[in-house]
Design a protein around this motif. Structure first.
Motif, PDB file in Angstrom:
ATOM      1  N   GLY A  23     -39.944 -98.508   1.715  1.00 28.59           N
ATOM      2  CA  GLY A  23     -40.426 -97.135   1.763  1.00 28.59           C
ATOM      3  C   GLY A  23     -40.235 -96.511   3.121  1.00 28.59           C
ATOM      4  O   GLY A  23     -40.805 -95.464   3.418  1.00 28.59           O
ATOM      5  N   TYR A  24     -39.450 -97.161   3.966  1.00 27.46           N
ATOM      6  CA  TYR A  24     -39.197 -96.684   5.323  1.00 27.46           C
ATOM      7  C   TYR A  24     -37.712 -96.371   5.464  1.00 27.46           C
ATOM      8  O   TYR A  24     -36.877 -96.825   4.665  1.00 27.46           O
ATOM      9  N   ASP A  25     -37.390 -95.612   6.491  1.00 30.04           N
ATOM     10  CA  ASP A  25     -36.003 -95.197   6.729  1.00 30.04           C
ATOM     11  C   ASP A  25     -35.280 -96.312   7.483  1.00 30.04           C
ATOM     12  O   ASP A  25     -35.467 -96.482   8.693  1.00 30.04           O
ATOM     13  N   ARG A  26     -34.476 -97.074   6.780  1.00 29.73           N
ATOM     14  CA  ARG A  26     -33.789 -98.204   7.405  1.00 29.73           C
ATOM     15  C   ARG A  26     -32.774 -97.754   8.458  1.00 29.73           C
ATOM     16  O   ARG A  26     -32.446 -98.522   9.373  1.00 29.73           O
ATOM     17  N   SER A  60     -40.418 -99.335  13.785  1.00 27.99           N
ATOM     18  CA  SER A  60     -38.964 -99.286  13.591  1.00 27.99           C
ATOM     19  C   SER A  60     -38.185-100.061  14.640  1.00 27.99           C
ATOM     20  O   SER A  60     -36.993-100.320  14.469  1.00 27.99           O
ATOM     21  N   GLU A  61     -38.847-100.460  15.742  1.00 30.51           N
ATOM     22  CA  GLU A  61     -38.139-101.212  16.785  1.00 30.51           C
ATOM     23  C   GLU A  61     -38.082-102.702  16.484  1.00 30.51           C
ATOM     24  O   GLU A  61     -37.578-103.475  17.300  1.00 30.51           O
ATOM     25  N   TRP A  62     -38.557-103.124  15.293  1.00 30.67           N
ATOM     26  CA  TRP A  62     -38.633-104.537  14.978  1.00 30.67           C
ATOM     27  C   TRP A  62     -37.702-104.964  13.849  1.00 30.67           C
ATOM     28  O   TRP A  62     -37.971-105.923  13.134  1.00 30.67           O
ATOM     29  N   GLY A  63     -36.574-104.281  13.691  1.00 25.82           N
ATOM     30  CA  GLY A  63     -35.570-104.736  12.742  1.00 25.82           C
ATOM     31  C   GLY A  63     -34.997-106.091  13.153  1.00 25.82           C
ATOM     32  O   GLY A  63     -35.055-106.488  14.323  1.00 25.82           O
ATOM     33  N   ILE A  64     -34.433-106.809  12.179  1.00 28.65           N
ATOM     34  CA  ILE A  64     -33.936-108.164  12.407  1.00 28.65           C
ATOM     35  C   ILE A  64     -32.415-108.191  12.313  1.00 28.65           C
ATOM     36  O   ILE A  64     -31.834-107.676  11.341  1.00 28.65           O
ATOM     37  N   CYS A  65     -31.785-108.826  13.291  1.00 28.27           N
ATOM     38  CA  CYS A  65     -30.357-109.143  13.209  1.00 28.27           C
ATOM     39  C   CYS A  65     -30.237-110.637  12.946  1.00 28.27           C
ATOM     40  O   CYS A  65     -30.683-111.456  13.760  1.00 28.27           O
ATOM     41  N   GLY A  66     -29.687-111.009  11.814  1.00 28.99           N
ATOM     42  CA  GLY A  66     -29.477-112.410  11.500  1.00 28.99           C
ATOM     43  C   GLY A  66     -28.274-112.966  12.241  1.00 28.99           C
ATOM     44  O   GLY A  66     -27.323-112.241  12.540  1.00 28.99           O
ATOM     45  N   VAL A  67     -28.318-114.258  12.521  1.00 25.44           N
ATOM     46  CA  VAL A  67     -27.209-114.935  13.203  1.00 25.44           C
ATOM     47  C   VAL A  67     -26.927-116.254  12.496  1.00 25.44           C
ATOM     48  O   VAL A  67     -27.848-117.030  12.199  1.00 25.44           O
ATOM     49  N   GLY A  68     -25.661-116.506  12.245  1.00 25.12           N
ATOM     50  CA  GLY A  68     -25.207-117.808  11.777  1.00 25.12           C
ATOM     51  C   GLY A  68     -24.284-118.404  12.817  1.00 25.12           C
ATOM     52  O   GLY A  68     -23.411-117.707  13.337  1.00 25.12           O
ATOM     53  N   SER A 105     -35.830-105.572   5.934  1.00 25.67           N
ATOM     54  CA  SER A 105     -36.059-105.753   7.371  1.00 25.67           C
ATOM     55  C   SER A 105     -34.858-106.302   8.122  1.00 25.67           C
ATOM     56  O   SER A 105     -34.766-106.167   9.342  1.00 25.67           O
ATOM     57  N   ILE A 106     -33.928-106.960   7.410  1.00 26.29           N
ATOM     58  CA  ILE A 106     -32.694-107.432   8.064  1.00 26.29           C
ATOM     59  C   ILE A 106     -31.695-106.279   8.070  1.00 26.29           C
ATOM     60  O   ILE A 106     -31.433-105.666   7.033  1.00 26.29           O
ATOM     61  N   ILE A 107     -31.144-105.979   9.233  1.00 22.88           N
ATOM     62  CA  ILE A 107     -30.268-104.807   9.345  1.00 22.88           C
ATOM     63  C   ILE A 107     -28.868-105.143   9.855  1.00 22.88           C
ATOM     64  O   ILE A 107     -28.002-104.261   9.923  1.00 22.88           O
ATOM     65  N   ASP A 108     -28.639-106.415  10.179  1.00 27.23           N
ATOM     66  CA  ASP A 108     -27.308-106.797  10.660  1.00 27.23           C
ATOM     67  C   ASP A 108     -27.196-108.323  10.578  1.00 27.23           C
ATOM     68  O   ASP A 108     -28.203-109.031  10.420  1.00 27.23           O
TER      69      ASP A 108
END
Length: 496
Positions: A23-26, A60-68, A105-108
């Motif tokens: 419900g938030y603006d990703r 909004s400053e707490w988005g997650i960037c995943g890493v493999g 919540s994951i954005i990248d």
């Protein structure tokens, strides 16, 4: 809706109303957290909590960037990228009800093996304030003999001399923290989310072990500036199945190539020590405490030990899942007696936790037929689990003269399991353990020496030298070898 919709940002508004969606603006989210090791647990736990926080207000400053970091992570990276980093969380309740929710919540997602510089730069970026980890116990590069950082690992040797193209997570963390220091930026927090006792302390010790090999001066800065909060994490999250994917397609006309299924229960207890601020996760149920020790000890000795207490005898008996064990009153009683008679008396009080309620919650969680956690998964790696989950309870009871029959029986059943690699019917059991060969070699001597399995020092230490425990174990292992129907011994133990 006649046709199924692929999960992506564009299709969110077209999903059926029963599916909760962001419900938030990703598009406004920025990366505050870089997470290494995006698997099922991260997506049912940390990413879920961040999504909860994003739903509840401006974070909004707490988005997650995943890493493999490994080639094995590529499939996750590809699927998430194709789905605009969205995925579905299926929460399975014991009564069959399911909550279906799209997590945003994951954005990248970055692949270190493709572009290590991009990963280092993202960790080093000023907006990144936490680097979190779910890299499994094996990812911490611990020397099994000393408990310290394993300097002999060839990947460690490579990373020491190739700081810009590391292979291991500690090389990435060190490179990123070097850039932060050179730029005059505050250090980020390193947050382990792995199910390991004192996970923050372990992460700190391993990172400093590597950094001192590569750059001792930087290691001193890391030691003084970087925080590593210990945390206790909990949410049963089985491996995603084809049935989970098909459920979304048939029930909701939604195509998600890698959803996550989990139980309703979720817990996260964190020591409140952060280097550069943290999200207000206390607003969505996370507990911040000065010392996580009593919480993690409670979980290790009840939930984690409880899994083995059910799983090993259950596998020998021929059961396939934890909930199948719990539908057998004999197994359920055995578990509850272990909780009440052996584990609880040697636990310290836990602030804010009613242990009786917690144990009842575990009974309900283990019995959840919608989760059906496989015993093969629960039994894997038992040589590293039992010394942490079960043996401390044994030793404390031996010191105070407390009961040890339930624990001795579990170890006796494990001996049979390790020897035969089969249940009581002769059906092969899936064995996955770093010490598989040593366990089987020791167990196969049991017919001639009933205490042979218990003499394996790498697992049991000097436990065999305790006469009371050795006598109990010898009697029980002899009973199981004579009659592998474990319920005979369990029934007798339950009645004592």
């Amino acid at each position: 809706m006649n046709s199924s919709l692929p999960l992506n940002q564009q299709n969110l508004s077209r999903l059926p109303g029963e599916i909760t969606r962001p419900g938030y603006d990703r598009s406004r989210l920025t990366t505050g957290i870089v997470h290494v090791g995006v698997g099922g647990f991260h997506r049912s736990h940390e990413a879920f909590y961040i999504d909860e926080l994003l739903q509840s207000g401006d974070a909004s400053e707490w988005g997650i960037c995943g890493v493999g970091l490994r080639e094995a992570d590529r499939r996750m990276a590809t699927i998430l990228q194709e789905q605009d980093y969205l995925y579905t969380l299926i929460v399975k309740h014991p009564d069959g009800h399911r909550e279906t929710r799209v997590i945003g919540s994951i954005i990248d997602f970055l692949m270190g093996c493709d572009d290590p510089t991009a990963v280092i730069d993202r960790m080093a970026a000023e907006e990144t304030r936490i680097v979190s980890l779910t890299i499994t116990e094996g990812g911490y590069n611990v020397d099994p003999d000393t408990g310290e950082f394993d300097r002999s690992n060839p990947d460690v040797q490579y990373d020491v001399t190739n700081p810009t193209t590391p292979r291991l997570v500690f090389g990435y963390l060190t490179a990123a923290l070097r850039k932060r220091r050179e730029a005059g930026l505050t250090a980020f927090t390193v947050q382990s989310c792995d199910n390991i006792q004192h996970n923050g302390n372990l992460t700190r010790r391993m990172l400093l072990g590597f950094a001192r090999m590569q750059d001792p001066e930087l290691a001193d800065w890391i030691e003084s500036e970087v925080h590593f909060p210990n945390a206790m994490v909990d949410r049963i999250t089985p491996v995603t199945t084809d049935a989970d994917i098909e459920y979304l397609k048939s029930e909701h006309h939604l195509i998600d190539r890698w959803p996550v299924a989990c139980e309703p229960f979720c817990q996260w207890v964190i020591e409140d020590q952060f280097s550069a601020g943290r999200p207000a996760l206390e607003n969505v149920g996370v507990q911040f405490v000065p010392d996580v020790t009593p919480y993690e000890t409670m979980k290790l000795r009840l939930l984690n030990a409880g899994h083995s207490v059910l799983g090993i005898p259950g596998a020998v008996y021929g059961y396939q899942t934890i909930d199948e064990c719990m539908r057998d009153d004999l197994f359920a009683t055995f578990l509850r007696q272990f909780f009440d008679n052996e584990a609880t008396p040697v636990l310290d009080a836990v602030a804010g936790i009613d242990l009786d309620e917690y144990k009842q919650t575990l009974v309900e969680r283990f019995g959840n037929p919608s989760i059906s956690d496989n015993l093969s998964r629960i039994c894997l790696g038992s040589s590293s689990k039992l010394p942490v989950f079960l043996l401390p309870t044994v030793h404390e009871n031996l010191q105070r003269g407390g009961p040890i029959e339930h624990s001795a029986f579990v170890l006796a059943a494990w001996c049979y399991y390790s020897d035969h690699h089969a249940d009581r019917h002769g059906k092969a059991l899936e064995i996955n353990d770093d010490q598989e060969a040593a366990l089987q070699e020791a167990a196969r001597k049991t017919v001639d020496d009933p205490l042979a399995f218990l003499r394996l020092k790498s697992v049991f230490g000097d436990l065999v030298e305790n006469e009371r425990f050795a006598n109990s174990y010898e009697r029980l292992v002899s009973e199981i070898y004579r009659n592998p129907d474990v319920t005979v011994s369990m029934r007798a133990i339950n009645q004592t």
